[in-house]
Write a protein that holds these residues in place. Structure first.
Motif, PDB file in Angstrom:
ATOM      1  N   LEU A 187       0.968  -1.086  -0.150  1.00 27.35           N
ATOM      2  CA  LEU A 187       0.019  -0.012   0.085  1.00 27.35           C
ATOM      3  C   LEU A 187       0.938   1.317   0.087  1.00 27.35           C
ATOM      4  CD1 LEU A 187       0.011   1.422   3.291  1.00 27.35           C
ATOM      5  CD2 LEU A 187      -1.284  -0.813   3.620  1.00 27.35           C
ATOM      6  N   TYR A 188       0.288   2.290  -0.321  1.00 20.21           N
ATOM      7  CA  TYR A 188       0.738   3.710  -0.122  1.00 20.21           C
ATOM      8  C   TYR A 188      -0.080   4.506   0.777  1.00 20.21           C
ATOM      9  CZ  TYR A 188      -1.333   4.935  -4.530  1.00 20.21           C
ATOM     10  OH  TYR A 188      -1.905   5.423  -5.740  1.00 20.21           O
ATOM     11  N   ALA A 189       0.627   5.329   1.306  1.00 19.55           N
ATOM     12  CA  ALA A 189      -0.348   6.450   2.072  1.00 19.55           C
ATOM     13  C   ALA A 189       0.284   7.756   2.060  1.00 19.55           C
ATOM     14  CB  ALA A 189       0.057   6.029   3.677  1.00 19.55           C
ATOM     15  N   GLU A 190      -0.605   8.287   1.244  1.00 25.21           N
ATOM     16  CA  GLU A 190      -0.107   9.680   1.003  1.00 25.21           C
ATOM     17  C   GLU A 190      -0.442  10.902   2.124  1.00 25.21           C
ATOM     18  OE1 GLU A 190      -0.788   9.923  -3.798  1.00 25.21           O
ATOM     19  OE2 GLU A 190      -2.401  10.003  -2.688  1.00 25.21           O
ATOM     20  N   HIS A 191       0.305  11.863   2.320  1.00 26.42           N
ATOM     21  CA  HIS A 191       0.085  12.619   3.305  1.00 26.42           C
ATOM     22  C   HIS A 191      -0.154  14.302   3.042  1.00 26.42           C
ATOM     23  CE1 HIS A 191       1.359  15.607   6.826  1.00 26.42           C
ATOM     24  NE2 HIS A 191       0.605  14.950   7.141  1.00 26.42           N
ATOM     25  N   LEU A 192      -1.240  14.752   3.387  1.00 29.67           N
ATOM     26  CA  LEU A 192      -1.446  16.136   3.097  1.00 29.67           C
ATOM     27  C   LEU A 192      -1.917  16.847   4.454  1.00 29.67           C
ATOM     28  CD1 LEU A 192      -1.393  18.611   0.980  1.00 29.67           C
ATOM     29  CD2 LEU A 192      -4.036  17.711   0.539  1.00 29.67           C
ATOM     30  N   ASP A 193      -1.346  17.947   4.896  1.00 35.48           N
ATOM     31  CA  ASP A 193      -1.977  18.748   5.867  1.00 35.48           C
ATOM     32  C   ASP A 193      -2.506  17.788   6.908  1.00 35.48           C
ATOM     33  OD1 ASP A 193      -1.352  21.155   4.722  1.00 35.48           O
ATOM     34  OD2 ASP A 193      -3.163  21.503   3.802  1.00 35.48           O
ATOM     35  N   GLY A 194      -1.911  16.664   7.468  1.00 37.03           N
ATOM     36  CA  GLY A 194      -2.241  16.318   8.477  1.00 37.03           C
ATOM     37  C   GLY A 194      -3.239  15.121   8.179  1.00 37.03           C
ATOM     38  N   GLU A 195      -3.620  14.831   7.033  1.00 38.33           N
ATOM     39  CA  GLU A 195      -4.435  13.862   6.820  1.00 38.33           C
ATOM     40  C   GLU A 195      -3.595  12.840   5.824  1.00 38.33           C
ATOM     41  OE1 GLU A 195      -8.210  14.854   4.989  1.00 38.33           O
ATOM     42  OE2 GLU A 195      -8.616  16.610   6.421  1.00 38.33           O
ATOM     43  N   LEU A 196      -4.264  11.419   5.931  1.00 36.55           N
ATOM     44  CA  LEU A 196      -3.893  10.496   4.958  1.00 36.55           C
ATOM     45  C   LEU A 196      -4.813   9.869   4.243  1.00 36.55           C
ATOM     46  CD1 LEU A 196      -1.760   8.357   8.019  1.00 36.55           C
ATOM     47  CD2 LEU A 196      -0.622   9.969   6.100  1.00 36.55           C
ATOM     48  N   ARG A 197      -4.461   9.505   3.072  1.00 28.83           N
ATOM     49  CA  ARG A 197      -5.113   8.609   2.088  1.00 28.83           C
ATOM     50  C   ARG A 197      -4.324   7.255   1.717  1.00 28.83           C
ATOM     51  NH1 ARG A 197      -7.983  11.826   4.029  1.00 28.83           N
ATOM     52  NH2 ARG A 197      -9.766  13.100   3.033  1.00 28.83           N
ATOM     53  N   VAL A 198      -4.961   6.331   1.944  1.00 30.78           N
ATOM     54  CA  VAL A 198      -4.129   4.913   1.659  1.00 30.78           C
ATOM     55  C   VAL A 198      -4.907   4.231   0.501  1.00 30.78           C
ATOM     56  CG1 VAL A 198      -3.888   2.642   2.615  1.00 30.78           C
ATOM     57  CG2 VAL A 198      -3.777   4.811   4.100  1.00 30.78           C
ATOM     58  N   THR A 199      -4.030   3.744  -0.206  1.00 32.57           N
ATOM     59  CA  THR A 199      -4.482   3.016  -1.664  1.00 32.57           C
ATOM     60  C   THR A 199      -3.569   1.545  -1.413  1.00 32.57           C
ATOM     61  OG1 THR A 199      -4.563   4.927  -2.876  1.00 32.57           O
ATOM     62  CG2 THR A 199      -4.287   2.815  -4.091  1.00 32.57           C
ATOM     63  N   GLU A 200      -4.185   0.622  -1.755  1.00 33.94           N
ATOM     64  CA  GLU A 200      -3.589  -0.730  -1.253  1.00 33.94           C
ATOM     65  C   GLU A 200      -4.044  -1.684  -2.419  1.00 33.94           C
ATOM     66  OE1 GLU A 200      -5.215  -3.527   1.982  1.00 33.94           O
ATOM     67  OE2 GLU A 200      -6.263  -1.637   2.452  1.00 33.94           O
ATOM     68  N   ALA A 201      -3.184  -2.885  -2.500  1.00 41.83           N
ATOM     69  CA  ALA A 201      -3.227  -4.050  -3.232  1.00 41.83           C
ATOM     70  C   ALA A 201      -3.023  -5.101  -2.273  1.00 41.83           C
ATOM     71  CB  ALA A 201      -2.471  -4.082  -4.479  1.00 41.83           C
ATOM     72  N   ALA A 202      -3.837  -6.279  -2.322  1.00 37.99           N
ATOM     73  CA  ALA A 202      -3.450  -7.475  -1.286  1.00 37.99           C
ATOM     74  C   ALA A 202      -4.029  -8.556  -1.889  1.00 37.99           C
ATOM     75  CB  ALA A 202      -4.059  -7.170   0.001  1.00 37.99           C
ATOM     76  N   PRO A 203      -3.152  -9.705  -2.511  1.00 39.59           N
ATOM     77  CA  PRO A 203      -1.815  -8.978  -2.947  1.00 39.59           C
ATOM     78  C   PRO A 203      -2.113  -8.260  -4.300  1.00 39.59           C
ATOM     79  CG  PRO A 203      -2.668 -11.358  -3.830  1.00 39.59           C
ATOM     80  CD  PRO A 203      -3.818 -10.817  -2.940  1.00 39.59           C
ATOM     81  N   GLY A 204      -0.843  -7.623  -4.735  1.00 40.13           N
ATOM     82  CA  GLY A 204      -0.972  -7.154  -5.948  1.00 40.13           C
ATOM     83  C   GLY A 204       0.221  -6.210  -6.207  1.00 40.13           C
ATOM     84  N   GLU A 205       0.220  -5.141  -6.936  1.00 42.92           N
ATOM     85  CA  GLU A 205       1.574  -4.163  -7.181  1.00 42.92           C
ATOM     86  C   GLU A 205       0.746  -2.691  -7.137  1.00 42.92           C
ATOM     87  OE1 GLU A 205       2.887  -6.709 -10.511  1.00 42.92           O
ATOM     88  OE2 GLU A 205       2.395  -5.018 -12.074  1.00 42.92           O
ATOM     89  N   LEU A 206       1.898  -1.980  -6.759  1.00 47.45           N
ATOM     90  CA  LEU A 206       1.588  -0.642  -6.927  1.00 47.45           C
ATOM     91  C   LEU A 206       2.916   0.165  -7.300  1.00 47.45           C
ATOM     92  CD1 LEU A 206      -0.529  -0.028  -3.651  1.00 47.45           C
ATOM     93  CD2 LEU A 206      -1.382   0.044  -6.089  1.00 47.45           C
ATOM     94  N   ALA A 207       2.750   1.416  -7.992  1.00 50.95           N
ATOM     95  CA  ALA A 207       3.804   2.279  -8.192  1.00 50.95           C
ATOM     96  C   ALA A 207       3.365   3.802  -7.782  1.00 50.95           C
ATOM     97  CB  ALA A 207       4.263   2.141  -9.683  1.00 50.95           C
ATOM     98  N   HIS A 208       4.547   4.227  -7.409  1.00 42.95           N
ATOM     99  CA  HIS A 208       4.262   5.526  -7.111  1.00 42.95           C
ATOM    100  C   HIS A 208       5.520   6.804  -7.403  1.00 42.95           C
ATOM    101  CE1 HIS A 208       2.686   9.339  -5.067  1.00 42.95           C
ATOM    102  NE2 HIS A 208       1.620   8.765  -4.638  1.00 42.95           N
ATOM    103  N   THR A 209       5.175   7.986  -8.005  1.00 43.03           N
ATOM    104  CA  THR A 209       6.355   8.859  -8.013  1.00 43.03           C
ATOM    105  C   THR A 209       5.778  10.082  -7.495  1.00 43.03           C
ATOM    106  OG1 THR A 209       5.034   9.580 -10.316  1.00 43.03           O
ATOM    107  CG2 THR A 209       7.251   7.898 -10.330  1.00 43.03           C
ATOM    108  N   ASN A 210       5.924  11.339  -7.983  1.00 39.71           N
ATOM    109  CA  ASN A 210       5.995  12.467  -7.283  1.00 39.71           C
ATOM    110  C   ASN A 210       4.644  13.288  -7.355  1.00 39.71           C
ATOM    111  OD1 ASN A 210       9.136  12.317  -8.525  1.00 39.71           O
ATOM    112  ND2 ASN A 210       8.675  12.023  -6.241  1.00 39.71           N
ATOM    113  N   HIS A 211       3.610  12.905  -8.078  1.00 36.80           N
ATOM    114  CA  HIS A 211       2.427  13.630  -8.033  1.00 36.80           C
ATOM    115  C   HIS A 211       1.226  12.877  -7.175  1.00 36.80           C
ATOM    116  CE1 HIS A 211       2.222  11.086 -11.599  1.00 36.80           C
ATOM    117  NE2 HIS A 211       1.003  10.989 -11.388  1.00 36.80           N
TER     118      HIS A 211
END
Length: 354
Positions: free
Chosen positions: A235-259
């Motif tokens: 999973l990845y957890a994005e943070h913005l101004d004290g809040e988190l948003r989580v995107t997950e894969a179980a099982p699976g695959e995820l990628a992330h860059t800078n946006h």
């Protein structure tokens, strides 16, 4: 030390005991290079910003962040104190090493790339987390790997570090791996730097579920996306101004860059258009490259992807511009970190195992 002429040197620091003792061992092992780094334009920050910069001008921000970390993560604050004493630098200088990214902020830095990360879990195949590390400041001259074991705890952590940082990315002996990406948005404020948050997760969490609970309780100082992988879940957890948003894969695959990828946060993204185009290209390349890799791909297969453009960000000869200063492939179930220092297309793989 790594004497391989095809890549920058890596110092392996093994430290155990109380948080203070771990920090002191870290500081002693790197005392001379940390002193030289601090003397190079205030830990190279003066090379990265347009405004005049002195240690005194940074002190109010350092103090505010330190107080926030002392309140939220007293063990790591003690480790910073040990780092200072071991390296024979001041406490404020040791905190400066933890806070460089937060002290420059994102309005003062031209972001062209700042890590491409992905992770995958599949039935019958070893889970894997891999990423480039794209930073300004020529930080491949100060790469270390820390292997830590706290007194009274069975869990051990193996982390990549740059210039005295207590953590950057890594893996622990329970099989949890954590990577990260810079994302730009919101208001950066005194709090826990994400690098210290990652180290705390590795020291305290056995899996992604525990890590998310711990992360939700931390007053993070700045925007980031954290990529988490254990034996079964990514999973990845994005943070913005004290809040988190989580995107997950179980099982699976995820990628992330800078946006930002989560629709709740995407409208708040402040990445400039040129950096966003780079981020989009690298994300597409990572997704396509990962999909083409077999489930039993080894570290060298992953490095072949991490070393290809546009995932690998080249050196343009400008200390102010991000470039790939390392690449890592982590197998969390095995507690193993494969690392290529510097340009991953030119350096050789080194392996560190818990």
């Amino acid at each position: 030390m790594n004497e391989d002429p095809t890549g920058p040197a890596i110092t392996l620091v093994r430290a155990s005991g109380t948080p203070y003792e771990i920090g002191r061992a870290h500081g002693r092992a790197l005392a001379a290079p940390l002193r030289a780094f601090l003397d190079d334009g205030v830990a190279r920050l003066a090379h990265l910003v347009d405004r005049p910069l002195t240690p005194a001008s940074l002190l109010p921000s350092i103090t505010a962040h330190r107080e926030a970390v002392e309140a939220a993560l007293p063990d790591l604050a003690e480790e910073v104190a040990g780092l200072a004493d071991g390296a024979r630098i001041s406490r404020d200088e040791a905190w400066l090493l933890q806070l460089r990214r937060e002290l420059t902020g994102y309005s003062a830095v031209r972001s062209g790339g700042d890590c491409t990360a992905y992770a995958r879990t599949r039935p019958g195949a070893p889970p894997v987390l891999a990423q480039t590390v794209d930073l300004s400041g020529n930080l491949d001259t100060h790469i270390a790997v820390l292997e830590t074991a706290r007194a009274g705890a069975a869990r051990r952590s193996l982390v990549l570090s740059f210039a005295g940082l207590l953590g950057y990315l890594g893996v622990n002996s329970d099989g949890l791996a954590v990577g990260l990406n810079l994302v730009l948005g919101g208001t950066w404020r005194p709090g826990v730097p994400p690098y210290l948050a990652i180290r705390h997760l590795l020291d305290t969490a056995a899996d992604t579920a525990q890590a998310l609970k711990v992360l939700a309780g931390l007053p993070l100082a700045s925007s980031r996306s954290l990529l988490l992988c254990d034996r079964e879940r990514v999973l990845y957890a994005e943070h913005l101004d004290g809040e988190l948003r989580v995107t997950e894969a179980a099982p699976g695959e995820l990628a992330h860059t800078n946006h930002y990828l989560h629709p709740d946060f995407a409208p708040a993204d402040e990445l400039n258009v040129f950096a966003r185009n780079s981020s989009l290209r690298r994300l597409a390349a990572a997704r396509e490259g990962l999909a083409a890799l077999p489930g039993d791909a080894d570290a060298e297969d992953h490095f072949a992807l991490l070393a290809r453009p546009p995932v690998r960000v080249p050196d343009r000869g400008d200390i102010r511009v991000e470039r790939t200063v390392a690449a890592a492939v982590v197998f969390p179930a095995a507690g193993r970190l494969h690392l290529r220092p510097g340009d991953p297309a030119r350096s050789r793989t080194q392996v560190f195992t818990l």
